[in-house]
Design a protein around this motif. Structure first.
Motif, PDB file in Angstrom:
ATOM      1  N   LEU A  35     -29.385 -62.648  30.235  1.00 34.05           N
ATOM      2  CA  LEU A  35     -28.640 -61.638  31.005  1.00 34.05           C
ATOM      3  C   LEU A  35     -27.235 -62.132  31.360  1.00 34.05           C
ATOM      4  O   LEU A  35     -26.286 -61.347  31.391  1.00 34.05           O
ATOM      5  CB  LEU A  35     -29.423 -61.248  32.251  1.00 34.05           C
ATOM      6  CG  LEU A  35     -30.764 -60.569  31.988  1.00 34.05           C
ATOM      7  CD1 LEU A  35     -31.480 -60.268  33.297  1.00 34.05           C
ATOM      8  CD2 LEU A  35     -30.605 -59.313  31.148  1.00 34.05           C
ATOM      9  N   ARG A  36     -27.100 -63.435  31.613  1.00 33.38           N
ATOM     10  CA  ARG A  36     -25.773 -64.000  31.883  1.00 33.38           C
ATOM     11  C   ARG A  36     -24.860 -63.804  30.671  1.00 33.38           C
ATOM     12  O   ARG A  36     -23.703 -63.393  30.800  1.00 33.38           O
ATOM     13  CB  ARG A  36     -25.888 -65.486  32.229  1.00 33.38           C
ATOM     14  CG  ARG A  36     -24.564 -66.117  32.675  1.00 33.38           C
ATOM     15  CD  ARG A  36     -24.664 -67.617  32.829  1.00 33.38           C
ATOM     16  NE  ARG A  36     -24.876 -68.307  31.567  1.00 33.38           N
ATOM     17  CZ  ARG A  36     -23.952 -68.473  30.622  1.00 33.38           C
ATOM     18  NH1 ARG A  36     -22.752 -67.963  30.775  1.00 33.38           N
ATOM     19  NH2 ARG A  36     -24.223 -69.120  29.504  1.00 33.38           N
ATOM     20  N   LEU A  38     -25.214 -61.494  28.323  1.00 31.96           N
ATOM     21  CA  LEU A  38     -24.967 -60.062  28.132  1.00 31.96           C
ATOM     22  C   LEU A  38     -23.952 -59.523  29.136  1.00 31.96           C
ATOM     23  O   LEU A  38     -23.237 -58.568  28.834  1.00 31.96           O
ATOM     24  CB  LEU A  38     -26.280 -59.282  28.231  1.00 31.96           C
ATOM     25  CG  LEU A  38     -27.321 -59.619  27.162  1.00 31.96           C
ATOM     26  CD1 LEU A  38     -28.571 -58.772  27.357  1.00 31.96           C
ATOM     27  CD2 LEU A  38     -26.765 -59.444  25.767  1.00 31.96           C
ATOM     28  N   ASP A  39     -23.887 -60.117  30.323  1.00 31.01           N
ATOM     29  CA  ASP A  39     -22.876 -59.726  31.304  1.00 31.01           C
ATOM     30  C   ASP A  39     -21.486 -60.200  30.898  1.00 31.01           C
ATOM     31  O   ASP A  39     -20.485 -59.598  31.273  1.00 31.01           O
ATOM     32  CB  ASP A  39     -23.216 -60.314  32.680  1.00 31.01           C
ATOM     33  CG  ASP A  39     -24.319 -59.553  33.394  1.00 31.01           C
ATOM     34  OD1 ASP A  39     -24.556 -58.374  33.061  1.00 31.01           O
ATOM     35  OD2 ASP A  39     -24.960 -60.145  34.290  1.00 31.01           O
ATOM     36  N   PRO A  42     -19.937 -57.766  25.487  1.00 35.03           N
ATOM     37  CA  PRO A  42     -20.804 -56.767  24.842  1.00 35.03           C
ATOM     38  C   PRO A  42     -21.511 -57.399  23.642  1.00 35.03           C
ATOM     39  O   PRO A  42     -20.871 -58.022  22.793  1.00 35.03           O
ATOM     40  CB  PRO A  42     -19.834 -55.670  24.387  1.00 35.03           C
ATOM     41  CG  PRO A  42     -18.618 -55.865  25.222  1.00 35.03           C
ATOM     42  CD  PRO A  42     -18.543 -57.340  25.518  1.00 35.03           C
ATOM     43  N   GLU A  57     -34.656 -55.256  31.098  1.00 35.76           N
ATOM     44  CA  GLU A  57     -33.333 -55.718  31.542  1.00 35.76           C
ATOM     45  C   GLU A  57     -32.436 -56.003  30.349  1.00 35.76           C
ATOM     46  O   GLU A  57     -31.245 -55.699  30.383  1.00 35.76           O
ATOM     47  CB  GLU A  57     -33.459 -56.989  32.397  1.00 35.76           C
ATOM     48  CG  GLU A  57     -34.336 -56.843  33.619  1.00 35.76           C
ATOM     49  CD  GLU A  57     -35.799 -57.229  33.363  1.00 35.76           C
ATOM     50  OE1 GLU A  57     -36.537 -57.402  34.342  1.00 35.76           O
ATOM     51  OE2 GLU A  57     -36.192 -57.347  32.193  1.00 35.76           O
ATOM     52  N   ILE A  58     -33.004 -56.567  29.308  1.00 36.21           N
ATOM     53  CA  ILE A  58     -32.225 -56.871  28.100  1.00 36.21           C
ATOM     54  C   ILE A  58     -31.785 -55.573  27.429  1.00 36.21           C
ATOM     55  O   ILE A  58     -30.620 -55.422  27.057  1.00 36.21           O
ATOM     56  CB  ILE A  58     -33.043 -57.751  27.136  1.00 36.21           C
ATOM     57  CG1 ILE A  58     -33.294 -59.128  27.772  1.00 36.21           C
ATOM     58  CG2 ILE A  58     -32.336 -57.895  25.788  1.00 36.21           C
ATOM     59  CD1 ILE A  58     -34.295 -59.992  27.028  1.00 36.21           C
ATOM     60  N   ALA A  60     -31.324 -52.725  28.794  1.00 40.33           N
ATOM     61  CA  ALA A  60     -30.343 -52.037  29.638  1.00 40.33           C
ATOM     62  C   ALA A  60     -28.950 -52.655  29.519  1.00 40.33           C
ATOM     63  O   ALA A  60     -27.950 -51.940  29.598  1.00 40.33           O
ATOM     64  CB  ALA A  60     -30.801 -52.064  31.092  1.00 40.33           C
ATOM     65  N   LYS A  61     -28.857 -53.958  29.323  1.00 42.55           N
ATOM     66  CA  LYS A  61     -27.560 -54.629  29.307  1.00 42.55           C
ATOM     67  C   LYS A  61     -26.996 -54.857  27.906  1.00 42.55           C
ATOM     68  O   LYS A  61     -25.806 -55.149  27.766  1.00 42.55           O
ATOM     69  CB  LYS A  61     -27.656 -55.964  30.039  1.00 42.55           C
ATOM     70  CG  LYS A  61     -27.846 -55.782  31.531  1.00 42.55           C
ATOM     71  CD  LYS A  61     -27.680 -57.077  32.260  1.00 42.55           C
ATOM     72  CE  LYS A  61     -27.818 -56.809  33.743  1.00 42.55           C
ATOM     73  NZ  LYS A  61     -26.792 -57.469  34.503  1.00 42.55           N
ATOM     74  N   ALA A  62     -27.826 -54.751  26.882  1.00 46.27           N
ATOM     75  CA  ALA A  62     -27.345 -54.969  25.516  1.00 46.27           C
ATOM     76  C   ALA A  62     -26.409 -53.839  25.106  1.00 46.27           C
ATOM     77  O   ALA A  62     -26.649 -52.674  25.421  1.00 46.27           O
ATOM     78  CB  ALA A  62     -28.521 -55.046  24.553  1.00 46.27           C
TER      79      ALA A  62
END
Length: 125
Positions: A35-36, A38-39, A42, A57-58, A60-62
């Protein structure tokens, strides 16, 4: 592109070592690092789904989540850069949480509540 493998727990013994089993959720420390990343930028996330994974979570952020079932890196990059068209559908659902996995019936396919991606989700062939 960030390639990931479906989470699993190593099992002792010769026979058990041939199969990936255990929790389908990413370990907390590994998830935190993913997640770090991906933040920060992009990212196209490519998960090799040899079995269902818990990855809300992955997903949602990918920038783009991609399911992989053994494609070569060349084929995946051809899709990422638009040289080939992505296609396919999920052969199973991807659960939203371990609680949903634990509450589902083990003998009934596609039985988790509110999956992130349901059975058959994907792109038309």
């Amino acid at each position: 592109m960030l390639p990931l493998c479906t989470p699993h727990e190593e099992r002792p013994g010769l026979f058990e070592s041939f199969f990936h089993s255990g929790s389908p959720a990413f370990p907390e420390d590994e998830l935190k690092e993913i997640l770090r990343l991906l933040d920060a930028v992009p990212t196209l996330v490519c998960v090799n789904l040899e079995r269902p994974a818990v990855l809300p979570e992955i997903a949602a952020k990918a920038a783009a989540p991609v399911a992989d079932y053994g494609a070569s890196d060349t084929a995946l990059l051809d899709v990422a850069f638009g040289r080939a068209r992505a296609q396919g559908r999920l052969p199973f659902e991807l659960p939203r949480s371990m609680a949903a996995v634990e509450a589902s019936r083990p003998d009934v396919p596609d039985d988790t509540e509110d999956p992130v991606f349901p059975y058959g989700h994907g792109l038309n062939l």
